[in-house]
Design a protein around this motif. Structure first.
Motif, PDB file in Angstrom:
ATOM      1  N   UNK A 236      38.159  37.138  33.118  1.00 22.40           N
ATOM      2  CA  UNK A 236      36.887  37.001  33.828  1.00 22.40           C
ATOM      3  C   UNK A 236      36.061  35.972  33.064  1.00 22.40           C
ATOM      4  N   UNK A 237      35.615  34.946  33.756  1.00 28.44           N
ATOM      5  CA  UNK A 237      34.878  33.853  33.118  1.00 28.44           C
ATOM      6  C   UNK A 237      33.371  34.043  33.261  1.00 28.44           C
ATOM      7  N   UNK A 238      32.609  33.420  32.362  1.00 28.39           N
ATOM      8  CA  UNK A 238      31.154  33.513  32.414  1.00 28.39           C
ATOM      9  C   UNK A 238      30.529  32.165  32.059  1.00 28.39           C
ATOM     10  N   UNK A 239      29.248  32.020  32.343  1.00 28.80           N
ATOM     11  CA  UNK A 239      28.554  30.770  32.023  1.00 28.80           C
ATOM     12  C   UNK A 239      27.802  30.908  30.697  1.00 28.80           C
ATOM     13  N   UNK A 240      27.010  29.901  30.371  1.00 30.24           N
ATOM     14  CA  UNK A 240      26.314  29.879  29.085  1.00 30.24           C
ATOM     15  C   UNK A 240      25.238  30.959  28.946  1.00 30.24           C
ATOM     16  N   UNK A 241      24.810  31.507  30.081  1.00 28.29           N
ATOM     17  CA  UNK A 241      23.813  32.578  30.035  1.00 28.29           C
ATOM     18  C   UNK A 241      24.464  33.955  29.879  1.00 28.29           C
ATOM     19  N   UNK A 242      25.780  33.990  29.991  1.00 24.54           N
ATOM     20  CA  UNK A 242      26.494  35.254  29.899  1.00 24.54           C
ATOM     21  C   UNK A 242      26.797  35.895  31.240  1.00 24.54           C
ATOM     22  N   UNK A 243      26.354  35.275  32.314  1.00 24.39           N
ATOM     23  CA  UNK A 243      26.606  35.787  33.666  1.00 24.39           C
ATOM     24  C   UNK A 243      28.045  35.471  34.078  1.00 24.39           C
ATOM     25  N   UNK A 244      28.764  36.453  34.653  1.00 20.13           N
ATOM     26  CA  UNK A 244      30.132  36.174  35.079  1.00 20.13           C
ATOM     27  C   UNK A 244      30.096  35.275  36.307  1.00 20.13           C
ATOM     28  N   UNK A 245      31.042  34.351  36.347  1.00 18.91           N
ATOM     29  CA  UNK A 245      31.021  33.321  37.389  1.00 18.91           C
ATOM     30  C   UNK A 245      32.325  33.195  38.154  1.00 18.91           C
ATOM     31  N   UNK A 246      33.434  33.688  37.585  1.00 16.12           N
ATOM     32  CA  UNK A 246      34.727  33.479  38.239  1.00 16.12           C
ATOM     33  C   UNK A 246      35.778  34.405  37.647  1.00 16.12           C
ATOM     34  N   UNK A 247      36.876  34.512  38.368  1.00 20.49           N
ATOM     35  CA  UNK A 247      38.017  35.309  37.926  1.00 20.49           C
ATOM     36  C   UNK A 247      39.251  34.413  37.956  1.00 20.49           C
ATOM     37  N   UNK A 248      40.007  34.430  36.876  1.00 22.38           N
ATOM     38  CA  UNK A 248      41.241  33.662  36.795  1.00 22.38           C
ATOM     39  C   UNK A 248      42.415  34.617  36.988  1.00 22.38           C
ATOM     40  N   UNK A 249      43.365  34.224  37.838  1.00 24.38           N
ATOM     41  CA  UNK A 249      44.518  35.087  38.084  1.00 24.38           C
ATOM     42  C   UNK A 249      45.783  34.266  38.337  1.00 24.38           C
ATOM     43  N   UNK A 250      46.923  34.917  38.178  1.00 21.13           N
ATOM     44  CA  UNK A 250      48.207  34.315  38.493  1.00 21.13           C
ATOM     45  C   UNK A 250      48.606  34.774  39.886  1.00 21.13           C
ATOM     46  N   UNK A 251      48.937  33.821  40.757  1.00 16.71           N
ATOM     47  CA  UNK A 251      49.277  34.199  42.129  1.00 16.71           C
ATOM     48  C   UNK A 251      50.755  34.562  42.260  1.00 16.71           C
ATOM     49  N   UNK A 252      51.179  34.845  43.481  1.00 16.86           N
ATOM     50  CA  UNK A 252      52.550  35.319  43.716  1.00 16.86           C
ATOM     51  C   UNK A 252      53.602  34.310  43.294  1.00 16.86           C
ATOM     52  N   UNK A 253      53.250  33.026  43.281  1.00 18.16           N
ATOM     53  CA  UNK A 253      54.205  31.981  42.888  1.00 18.16           C
ATOM     54  C   UNK A 253      54.164  31.689  41.398  1.00 18.16           C
ATOM     55  N   UNK A 254      53.287  32.383  40.673  1.00 17.08           N
ATOM     56  CA  UNK A 254      53.177  32.154  39.236  1.00 17.08           C
ATOM     57  C   UNK A 254      52.211  31.051  38.873  1.00 17.08           C
ATOM     58  N   UNK A 255      51.439  30.602  39.854  1.00 16.85           N
ATOM     59  CA  UNK A 255      50.467  29.536  39.624  1.00 16.85           C
ATOM     60  C   UNK A 255      49.105  30.137  39.292  1.00 16.85           C
ATOM     61  N   UNK A 256      48.419  29.539  38.325  1.00 19.29           N
ATOM     62  CA  UNK A 256      47.096  30.022  37.953  1.00 19.29           C
ATOM     63  C   UNK A 256      46.057  29.588  38.977  1.00 19.29           C
ATOM     64  N   UNK A 257      45.214  30.539  39.402  1.00 17.25           N
ATOM     65  CA  UNK A 257      44.141  30.268  40.355  1.00 17.25           C
ATOM     66  C   UNK A 257      42.817  30.746  39.756  1.00 17.25           C
ATOM     67  N   UNK A 258      41.740  30.182  40.249  1.00 15.45           N
ATOM     68  CA  UNK A 258      40.417  30.571  39.762  1.00 15.45           C
ATOM     69  C   UNK A 258      39.488  30.761  40.950  1.00 15.45           C
ATOM     70  N   UNK A 259      38.977  31.981  41.117  1.00 22.33           N
ATOM     71  CA  UNK A 259      38.076  32.297  42.221  1.00 22.33           C
ATOM     72  C   UNK A 259      36.661  32.452  41.710  1.00 22.33           C
ATOM     73  N   UNK A 260      35.741  31.652  42.253  1.00 20.78           N
ATOM     74  CA  UNK A 260      34.328  31.781  41.908  1.00 20.78           C
ATOM     75  C   UNK A 260      33.794  33.088  42.469  1.00 20.78           C
ATOM     76  N   UNK A 261      32.685  33.575  41.895  1.00 21.96           N
ATOM     77  CA  UNK A 261      32.149  34.862  42.330  1.00 21.96           C
ATOM     78  C   UNK A 261      30.654  34.959  42.059  1.00 21.96           C
ATOM     79  N   UNK A 262      29.965  35.652  42.954  1.00 20.96           N
ATOM     80  CA  UNK A 262      28.560  35.988  42.707  1.00 20.96           C
ATOM     81  C   UNK A 262      28.481  37.191  41.760  1.00 20.96           C
TER      82      UNK A 262
END
Length: 522
Positions: A236-262
């Motif tokens: 789970x990623x966050x910005x400089x203020x400490x607020x979480x901003x995105x989730x990094x995951x491995x998809x079904x093909x083994x490729x890394x993806x990054x989904x932004x989030x509120x």
């Protein structure tokens, strides 16, 4: 089903599709909120479920690398399988037995009720039963829990009839086929229980409530759900203020993806949830996300468990009918005169021959084991489940010496029974045997604890930020837009099966999140 952009910063990301995550996702979608639901497993269905214990286990169970430590019996018998949970859409609601019991009032006030117990890290919940009662009612209605909302109880199979006969002879009064999230009559577009006997292997008739075919399809129908399967979250990623901003995951093909989030809601069970927070450590959060208290991963609870089996002269065929539709609740109250704090339930349980061979007494081959297998059709069984003590030393940590398939450290689950747990188990063993002896048993057997689906704690609720990980809404004390949405929130374990309370908290959390989003507070 909707498909949202990876860069869409307005979505709520929910990690895990089980009782907490699947319910939360639907509740949010019904309120018009866009949700990306990430599930590490594949999507099955009642049609694809397998009525074969070993094949089903490999289809549904979470079998990624895990390690164990501590003096608990599971570390010796099932070192790589500390918990029997699922990696599939619907999570462990595909596997659970359906028992749906409310926590008792005193269990929300464990520290106040039990007092200081050496070696236990007791704390009162920051919520009360009175606060949760309207949400319990919503959960029971949603799940179709028997003996609520005018829904009749399930019929009793032979396993229950034996339990009932012995219990009544001992003077127990709270004995019935339970409050079960399994249709005893057609409801919510699903038929009644067909008494197939494979509740743990996924309900092929769809009578048992599971987010797989209740909450998730309803969420999809709103157009607000983007369900991504075989999406294994690694950070789970966050910005400089400490607020979480995105989730990094491995998809079904083994490729890394990054989904932004509120905002992000983690519902990966009490092992994977703290593991993910710990793996998301950064320069700002050196000990892992939401871990300023040092409580992430600590206070792991799995319930006091054990089983009692009994052989009778005549056939019982315990495997016919609903697996756990039978309960004795008289021992669930807090009665320190018994020599321990808290209480326990006695619930019917049946295992098929393969699992009976694996779980009866792991490693205990010989004449006695053979005798029990030969008397399988004459055997009745019950599961003992009670409140175990939270301990700071019972915890989930990262094992950097063992990696999963993505190269990330495996979770290590450390557990030692508290003396209170042992005293309770011994009392439960004795009472369970007495029930069966009163019913005419010719022989009884005490089975040691095995991997449990009842995993709780590790990100517990607390009124003070120094004593836990989340507040009364499951919102982390440290990060306003990061929530915990599963049994990890539990401050104490209670004597009851946890799923109903997980669903209850998810419904309540969804209301809170929606209000906070509308107010632009998160």
């Amino acid at each position: 089903m909707a498909k949202f952009e990876y860069t869409d910063e307005s979505v709520v990301v929910v990690i895990g599709s089980g009782a907490g995550g699947g319910t939360l996702a639907n509740e949010l979608c019904q309120k018009g909120i866009k949700v990306v639901l990430l599930e590490a497993g594949a999507r099955q269905s009642p049609a694809s479920f397998i009525n074969d214990e070993w094949k089903s286990f490999n289809q549904l169970a979470w079998l990624d690398a895990r390690t164990t430590s501590g003096s608990w019996r599971v570390a010796k018998d099932f070192a790589g399988l500390p918990a029997w949970i699922c990696k599939t859409v619907g999570g462990s609601t595909t596997h659970w037995a359906g028992a749906s019991l409310r926590f008792q009032e005193h269990e929300f006030r464990a520290r106040t009720t039990y007092g200081q117990i050496d070696g236990a890290n007791l704390l009162d919940w920051p919520v009360t039963l009175q606060e949760l009662e309207p949400y319990y009612a919503k959960a029971e209605n949603k799940m179709g829990v028997t003996r609520t909302n005018g829904i009749p109880g399930l019929p009793g199979n032979n396993n229950f009839k034996v339990l009932h006969a012995g219990a009544k002879k001992l003077g127990y009064k709270e004995v019935h086929t339970g409050r079960m999230a399994i249709n005893s009559q057609p409801r919510d577009g699903r038929g009644r229980c067909m008494q197939l006997g494979f509740c743990f292997q996924g309900c092929k008739s769809g009578a048992k409530w599971s987010t797989l075919y209740t909450e998730i399809p309803k969420a999809e129908a709103t157009g607000n759900l983007d369900l991504r399967t075989q999406a294994h979250v690694t950070r789970i990623d966050h910005d400089n203020s400490g607020k979480v901003t995105a989730v990094t995951y491995m998809d079904a093909s083994g490729k890394e993806q990054r989904q932004s989030a509120r905002l992000v809601c983690v519902a990966g069970n009490s092992i994977e949830t703290p593991r993910l927070l710990l793996m998301s450590a950064s320069d700002m959060f050196k000990d892992g996300l939401a871990n300023s208290s040092g409580q992430v991963g600590r206070n792991y609870m799995r319930h006091m468990t054990g089983s009692v089996y009994a052989a009778f002269k005549n056939p019982v065929h315990m495997y016919r009918g609903t697996t756990m539709a039978g309960i004795i609740q008289d021992e669930a109250a807090h009665n320190p005169k018994r020599g321990f704090a808290g209480g326990y339930e006695m619930e019917t349980l049946s295992l098929g021959i393969p699992f009976m061979a694996a779980f009866l007494n792991p490693g205990g081959w010989g004449a006695d084991f053979a005798w029990w297998m030969e008397h399988y059709v004459q055997t009745a069984g019950m599961w003992l489940v009670g409140e175990d003590m939270p301990r700071e030393t019972n915890r989930v940590t990262l094992n950097t010496s063992v990696k999963d398939q993505w190269g990330n450290p495996a979770p290590n689950v450390h557990f030692d029974d508290h003396p209170n747990d042992i005293a309770m188990r011994n009392h439960a063993f004795k009472q369970g045997e007495e029930v069966y002896k009163a019913a005419g048993a010719i022989k009884t057997f005490r089975t040691p604890p095995y991997p449990s689906t009842h995993n709780m704690g590790t990100c517990r609720m607390s009124a003070k930020a120094t004593e836990g990980v989340v507040n009364k809404w499951g919102q982390t004390h440290d990060i306003d837009n990061l929530f915990i949405s599963d049994g990890s929130q539990f401050t104490s374990g209670g004597a009851e099966n946890p799923t109903l309370t997980i669903v209850t908290l998810a419904i309540r959390q969804a209301d809170y999140i929606a209000k906070q989003m509308t107010a632009r507070a998160i």
